[in-house]
Scaffold this motif. Structure first.
Motif, PDB file in Angstrom:
ATOM      1  N   LEU A  70      40.483  35.836  37.026  1.00  0.00           N
ATOM      2  CA  LEU A  70      39.596  36.401  38.039  1.00  0.00           C
ATOM      3  C   LEU A  70      38.731  37.471  37.375  1.00  0.00           C
ATOM      4  O   LEU A  70      39.259  38.432  36.796  1.00  0.00           O
ATOM      5  CB  LEU A  70      40.388  37.017  39.191  1.00  0.00           C
ATOM      6  N   VAL A  71      37.402  37.303  37.459  1.00  0.00           N
ATOM      7  CA  VAL A  71      36.471  38.172  36.739  1.00  0.00           C
ATOM      8  C   VAL A  71      35.524  38.841  37.720  1.00  0.00           C
ATOM      9  O   VAL A  71      34.965  38.184  38.616  1.00  0.00           O
ATOM     10  CB  VAL A  71      35.673  37.362  35.692  1.00  0.00           C
ATOM     11  N   ALA A  93      45.273  29.826  42.746  1.00  0.00           N
ATOM     12  CA  ALA A  93      43.830  30.112  42.724  1.00  0.00           C
ATOM     13  C   ALA A  93      43.049  29.134  43.588  1.00  0.00           C
ATOM     14  O   ALA A  93      42.105  29.530  44.285  1.00  0.00           O
ATOM     15  CB  ALA A  93      43.322  30.073  41.288  1.00  0.00           C
ATOM     16  N   TYR A  94      43.429  27.859  43.577  1.00  0.00           N
ATOM     17  CA  TYR A  94      42.697  26.875  44.373  1.00  0.00           C
ATOM     18  C   TYR A  94      42.804  27.163  45.866  1.00  0.00           C
ATOM     19  O   TYR A  94      41.950  26.740  46.651  1.00  0.00           O
ATOM     20  CB  TYR A  94      43.218  25.462  44.078  1.00  0.00           C
ATOM     21  N   PHE A  99      38.881  29.979  46.109  1.00  0.00           N
ATOM     22  CA  PHE A  99      37.896  28.907  46.185  1.00  0.00           C
ATOM     23  C   PHE A  99      36.554  29.523  46.578  1.00  0.00           C
ATOM     24  O   PHE A  99      36.500  30.610  47.163  1.00  0.00           O
ATOM     25  CB  PHE A  99      38.337  27.863  47.218  1.00  0.00           C
ATOM     26  N   PRO A 100      35.434  28.878  46.245  1.00  0.00           N
ATOM     27  CA  PRO A 100      34.117  29.451  46.559  1.00  0.00           C
ATOM     28  C   PRO A 100      33.988  29.818  48.036  1.00  0.00           C
ATOM     29  O   PRO A 100      34.247  28.996  48.916  1.00  0.00           O
ATOM     30  CB  PRO A 100      33.143  28.338  46.164  1.00  0.00           C
ATOM     31  N   GLY A 101      33.600  31.056  48.281  1.00  0.00           N
ATOM     32  CA  GLY A 101      33.470  31.556  49.643  1.00  0.00           C
ATOM     33  C   GLY A 101      34.677  32.320  50.137  1.00  0.00           C
ATOM     34  O   GLY A 101      34.607  33.007  51.167  1.00  0.00           O
ATOM     35  N   ALA A 102      35.809  32.231  49.427  1.00  0.00           N
ATOM     36  CA  ALA A 102      37.028  32.901  49.869  1.00  0.00           C
ATOM     37  C   ALA A 102      36.891  34.413  49.739  1.00  0.00           C
ATOM     38  O   ALA A 102      36.176  34.925  48.875  1.00  0.00           O
ATOM     39  CB  ALA A 102      38.219  32.420  49.058  1.00  0.00           C
ATOM     40  N   ILE A 103      37.578  35.119  50.612  1.00  0.00           N
ATOM     41  CA  ILE A 103      37.649  36.584  50.547  1.00  0.00           C
ATOM     42  C   ILE A 103      38.976  36.955  49.899  1.00  0.00           C
ATOM     43  O   ILE A 103      40.043  36.472  50.314  1.00  0.00           O
ATOM     44  CB  ILE A 103      37.519  37.207  51.947  1.00  0.00           C
ATOM     45  N   TYR A 104      38.909  37.795  48.886  1.00  0.00           N
ATOM     46  CA  TYR A 104      40.099  38.153  48.111  1.00  0.00           C
ATOM     47  C   TYR A 104      40.166  39.666  47.971  1.00  0.00           C
ATOM     48  O   TYR A 104      39.151  40.328  47.714  1.00  0.00           O
ATOM     49  CB  TYR A 104      40.048  37.504  46.718  1.00  0.00           C
ATOM     50  N   ARG A 105      41.367  40.225  48.145  1.00  0.00           N
ATOM     51  CA  ARG A 105      41.543  41.673  48.069  1.00  0.00           C
ATOM     52  C   ARG A 105      42.553  42.037  46.981  1.00  0.00           C
ATOM     53  O   ARG A 105      43.539  41.337  46.781  1.00  0.00           O
ATOM     54  CB  ARG A 105      42.008  42.231  49.417  1.00  0.00           C
ATOM     55  N   THR A 106      42.286  43.166  46.333  1.00  0.00           N
ATOM     56  CA  THR A 106      43.227  43.717  45.365  1.00  0.00           C
ATOM     57  C   THR A 106      43.056  45.226  45.347  1.00  0.00           C
ATOM     58  O   THR A 106      42.048  45.753  45.831  1.00  0.00           O
ATOM     59  CB  THR A 106      43.011  43.119  43.964  1.00  0.00           C
ATOM     60  N   GLN A 107      44.028  45.916  44.796  1.00  0.00           N
ATOM     61  CA  GLN A 107      43.981  47.376  44.763  1.00  0.00           C
ATOM     62  C   GLN A 107      43.467  47.846  43.413  1.00  0.00           C
ATOM     63  O   GLN A 107      43.900  47.358  42.362  1.00  0.00           O
ATOM     64  CB  GLN A 107      45.381  47.946  45.019  1.00  0.00           C
ATOM     65  N   LEU A 148      34.374  28.862  41.094  1.00  0.00           N
ATOM     66  CA  LEU A 148      35.677  28.589  40.489  1.00  0.00           C
ATOM     67  C   LEU A 148      35.506  27.399  39.559  1.00  0.00           C
ATOM     68  O   LEU A 148      35.590  26.246  39.965  1.00  0.00           O
ATOM     69  CB  LEU A 148      36.731  28.311  41.569  1.00  0.00           C
ATOM     70  N   LEU A 149      35.218  27.698  38.274  1.00  0.00           N
ATOM     71  CA  LEU A 149      34.932  26.657  37.294  1.00  0.00           C
ATOM     72  C   LEU A 149      35.494  27.051  35.928  1.00  0.00           C
ATOM     73  O   LEU A 149      35.510  28.237  35.571  1.00  0.00           O
ATOM     74  CB  LEU A 149      33.418  26.429  37.155  1.00  0.00           C
ATOM     75  N   ASN A 150      35.946  26.048  35.175  1.00  0.00           N
ATOM     76  CA  ASN A 150      36.312  26.224  33.768  1.00  0.00           C
ATOM     77  C   ASN A 150      37.299  27.367  33.545  1.00  0.00           C
ATOM     78  O   ASN A 150      37.164  28.172  32.615  1.00  0.00           O
ATOM     79  CB  ASN A 150      35.053  26.458  32.923  1.00  0.00           C
ATOM     80  N   GLY A 151      38.308  27.437  34.408  1.00  0.00           N
ATOM     81  CA  GLY A 151      39.358  28.428  34.221  1.00  0.00           C
ATOM     82  C   GLY A 151      38.993  29.832  34.634  1.00  0.00           C
ATOM     83  O   GLY A 151      39.741  30.774  34.345  1.00  0.00           O
ATOM     84  N   LYS A 152      37.847  30.013  35.298  1.00  0.00           N
ATOM     85  CA  LYS A 152      37.424  31.338  35.738  1.00  0.00           C
ATOM     86  C   LYS A 152      36.963  31.309  37.183  1.00  0.00           C
ATOM     87  O   LYS A 152      36.323  30.354  37.615  1.00  0.00           O
ATOM     88  CB  LYS A 152      36.287  31.877  34.862  1.00  0.00           C
ATOM     89  N   ALA A 153      37.290  32.378  37.892  1.00  0.00           N
ATOM     90  CA  ALA A 153      36.749  32.586  39.232  1.00  0.00           C
ATOM     91  C   ALA A 153      35.906  33.851  39.177  1.00  0.00           C
ATOM     92  O   ALA A 153      36.404  34.919  38.795  1.00  0.00           O
ATOM     93  CB  ALA A 153      37.867  32.737  40.254  1.00  0.00           C
ATOM     94  N   ILE A 154      34.627  33.728  39.501  1.00  0.00           N
ATOM     95  CA  ILE A 154      33.721  34.877  39.489  1.00  0.00           C
ATOM     96  C   ILE A 154      33.726  35.505  40.876  1.00  0.00           C
ATOM     97  O   ILE A 154      33.347  34.865  41.861  1.00  0.00           O
ATOM     98  CB  ILE A 154      32.294  34.463  39.084  1.00  0.00           C
TER      99      ILE A 154
END
Length: 694
Positions: A538-539, A555-556, A560-568, A582-588
């Motif tokens: 995750l980048v 990760a899938y 996935f594109p459009g997903a909302i993700y939270r972290t601290q 979400l392509l080539n081992g990376k999620a932008i």
């Protein structure tokens, strides 16, 4: 061409000489804070028990230990040893294997390392310590490093910490220094064995290997345990091929919560028979602890329909009492949602900002972030950690006053590991919050005494499952080659038949009385089971920095594109992202303003059978008699006995993520009194229910 493991299993089962049973059944706080919390919870408390403190059994440090070790112990303030530490020292000196199953925080690691350091200093032996978690590896290695630092140069043993977080160049530098002790995860050793034949440091280390430490041995269960047992077999082969002696290896296995320690130790070490010259038992089981145990108290509440709110209020209360602790949840989303609820609770109680004292901890965080959280807890900046099982095992956090267990963790082993994080140095408080929607939570809420008195579950796995053996055979054939006459010796009775099947497939070859293979079969071994070992990075789209590292399976569903993700983040704030790609081992991930929106993946799972591997078997079902229940048809001669039809087959489980739901999470004040007519009804701008006053 890689082996066809499906055809291998089918071929082996069909052979008349493959008659053994390779699918066996599993073998059979501080008192004031506690009193205040009981008063605070009131009628919600359904069970409260106190385990009194236990005084230690101490003995003088043996004066025949190397003087440098005695001096190092004195420098750490250790003037005496516990009784079980003395017993372990004697057993290892006698060449025994040891399974040590004393309680959490009883000094098991020091028990193991005292005789190991003695062997290193006196005989130049080496030791391999294997830990199931990266965080545990780092924690235990740091404690060992602190002890080693007190041994003067040039005799000081060198320690190398090798995990997936260790950069390849750093690994090479650590190995080039010829370490006496290597601390590593099983996966790292699994891949490292492939390079032994061209690595002089590894060859030197293995030729002198005498001790193998398996910490938190109860975690080696099921598929994980079977792979661990096969890895030990490959290690024995590698030791012998590099001039060492696998028969002289000594295993030191540590666990506080395993129900069948002796059986597990023999399964992992592969030593089920008496092999000493004097025919005495090779394995010594030490389960009587001489360590001091502080007072611990357990509180069990009624099953809750609103776990996050209830847990948030308890954490808030304990933090306001000056306590520090940990709260365990069963998953990353659970603890993230709990943190968000805690923040809302802080606003409600006009204590905004206290949420910065609460950190979220889980395995996919970067190693730097995980270490930062642990250091913040030790310095007092963080007072409470919300954790998944990533902090369940072994990590020493002696300053914690309380441990809250939000929901049944799945086993008594896990419950007791989590409970053992609190009260290691001083008195401790454990609070179990059952979830009303879970049958198992309700079961233990009705029988809370089992949490204290019931025996831990048995650990079981099939060390001779044909596909597992085949995969590790292929790995060993690539690493060192396998002496054809010693297949059974290293890999068990089924190994010749399995090797024959692999030779018939053309993937295993015999040359110079050895079995060899090419390629990279190591990638076929997934130590912990599941669908695969691939990961997604995750980048942050703006900084290009790594945020987390998720398994592809997770990760899938979550980025996935459009997903909302939270972290601290490092400031203790929950940061919100949306996934751009979400392509080539990376999620932008793109940082967005805080929102109440969240996403849930829409997925479909399909199971299909591909190949039958056995004929159907009828298994009669025994229906237990229930007191007061008359079983009908018990005397009916025409009644058909209850039975299950089981068939072994190779199948495929596929999961497809097709989209997501966009939902909104709202927080409102409600009445929490289940006896009130206003229970769970919105209370606009009220701090107490107008009906019941709660």
């Amino acid at each position: 061409m890689p082996p066809n493991y499906i055809n291998l299993l089918s071929q082996l089962i069909a052979r008349p000489d493959f008659h053994q049973n390779y699918f066996p059944e599993a073998s059979h706080l501080q008192p004031t804070a506690t009193a205040d919390l009981c008063e605070f919870l009131g009628e919600e408390v359904i069970y409260h028990t106190i385990a009194p403190a236990i005084t230690p059994k101490l003995y003088k440090i043996p004066q025949d230990l190397p003087p440098s070790i005695i001096s190092a112990l004195h420098s750490q303030g250790i003037q005496q040893l516990y009784s079980h530490q003395i017993k372990t020292l004697k057993a290892v000196r006698q060449g025994k294997d040891v399974i040590l199953s004393t309680a959490t925080a009883s000094g098991k690691s020091l028990s193991a390392y005292l005789p190991i350091l003695e062997g290193i200093l006196q005989h130049q032996f080496t030791a391999l310590s294997i830990y199931g978690l990266k965080a545990l590896t780092a924690d235990q290695s740091q404690k060992l490093a602190d002890l080693l630092q007190l041994i003067p140069e040039p005799a000081r043993p060198r320690l190398a910490l090798l995990t997936g977080d260790t950069p390849p160049k750093t690994r090479e530098q650590l190995l080039a220094a010829n370490p006496s002790i290597i601390s590593a995860t099983p996966e790292l050793i699994h891949y490292a064995l492939k390079g032994v034949h061209w690595s002089q440091p590894w060859q030197h280390f293995l030729s002198r290997l005498r001790y193998i430490v398996l910490d938190e041995a109860h975690t080696f269960n099921g598929v994980y345990g079977a792979n661990m047992a096969s890895l030990i077999r490959r290690l024995k082969l590698a030791v012998d091929e590099r001039g060492g002696c696998s028969h002289k290896l000594q295993f030191l296995m540590l666990s506080a919560t395993v129900g069948n320690p002796v059986q597990l130790a023999k399964l992992l070490s592969g030593r089920s028979r008496k092999r000493n010259l004097n025919k005495s038992e090779r394995l010594v089981w030490i389960n009587s602890s001489g360590a001091a145990v502080p007072e611990r108290q357990l509180i069990v509440t009624k099953p809750t329909h609103d776990a996050n709110s209830d847990v948030a209020r308890i954490i808030m209360f304990l933090l306001q009492q000056g306590q520090s602790g940990i709260c365990f949840g069963n998953g990353r989303q659970a603890i993230k949602n709990l943190w968000a609820t805690f923040k809302q609770e802080a606003v409600t109680q006009t204590n905004s900002g206290i949420e910065s004292q609460v950190a979220i901890f889980y395995g996919s965080l970067t190693s730097e972030r995980r270490m930062e959280i642990i250091n913040s807890l030790q310095s007092g900046t963080v007072k409470c950690i919300l954790s998944t099982s990533a902090l369940e095992a072994g990590i020493d956090l002696p300053q914690l006053d309380f441990a809250i267990i939000r929901g049944w963790p799945g086993s008594l082993q896990a419950f007791r590991q989590r409970a053992g994080r609190a009260g290691r140095a001083n008195s401790g408080l454990i609070v179990f919050i059952p979830i009303a929607q879970s049958p198992l939570d309700n079961y233990f809420a009705e029988r809370p005494e089992l949490l204290v008195s019931a025996e831990s579950e048995l650990v079981s796995f099939n060390a001779n499952y044909p596909i597992d053996i085949a995969k590790h055979l292929m790995c060993a054939a690539v690493e060192t080659g396998i002496p054809a006459t010693k297949l059974k010796h290293y890999f068990g009775k089924s190994a010749p038949q399995i090797a024959t099947a692999l030779i018939e497939q053309g993937v295993l070859h015999k040359s110079r009385d050895k079995l060899w293979a090419k390629g990279f079969p190591h990638k076929d071994v997934n130590f912990r089971g599941g669908t695969g070992a691939s990961t997604i990075q995750l980048v942050d789209a703006d900084t290009q920095e790594e945020i987390e590292l998720l398994s592809a399976e997770i990760a899938y569903r979550e980025v996935f594109p459009g997903a909302i993700y939270r972290t601290q983040n490092s400031d203790g704030c929950l940061v919100t992202y949306t996934s751009r790609s979400l392509l080539n081992g990376k999620a932008i991930l793109q940082n967005i303003p805080e929102t109440r929106l969240f996403t849930i993946a829409i997925s479909h799972t399909d199971t299909s059978l591909k190949q039958n591997l056995s004929l159907p078997q009828q298994i009669p079902l025994v229906i237990p008699e229930v007191e007061g229940n008359v079983q009908t048809n018990s005397t009916d001669s025409n009644a058909i006995p209850a039975q299950a039809i089981l068939e072994l087959a190779w199948g495929e489980i596929s999961q497809l993520v097709t989209g997501y739901q966009l939902l909104t999470r709202n927080y409102q004040l409600t009445c929490l009194n289940r006896k009130c007519v206003n229970y769970r009804e919105p209370l606009s701008k009220c701090t107490a229910c107008p009906v019941c006053g709660k």
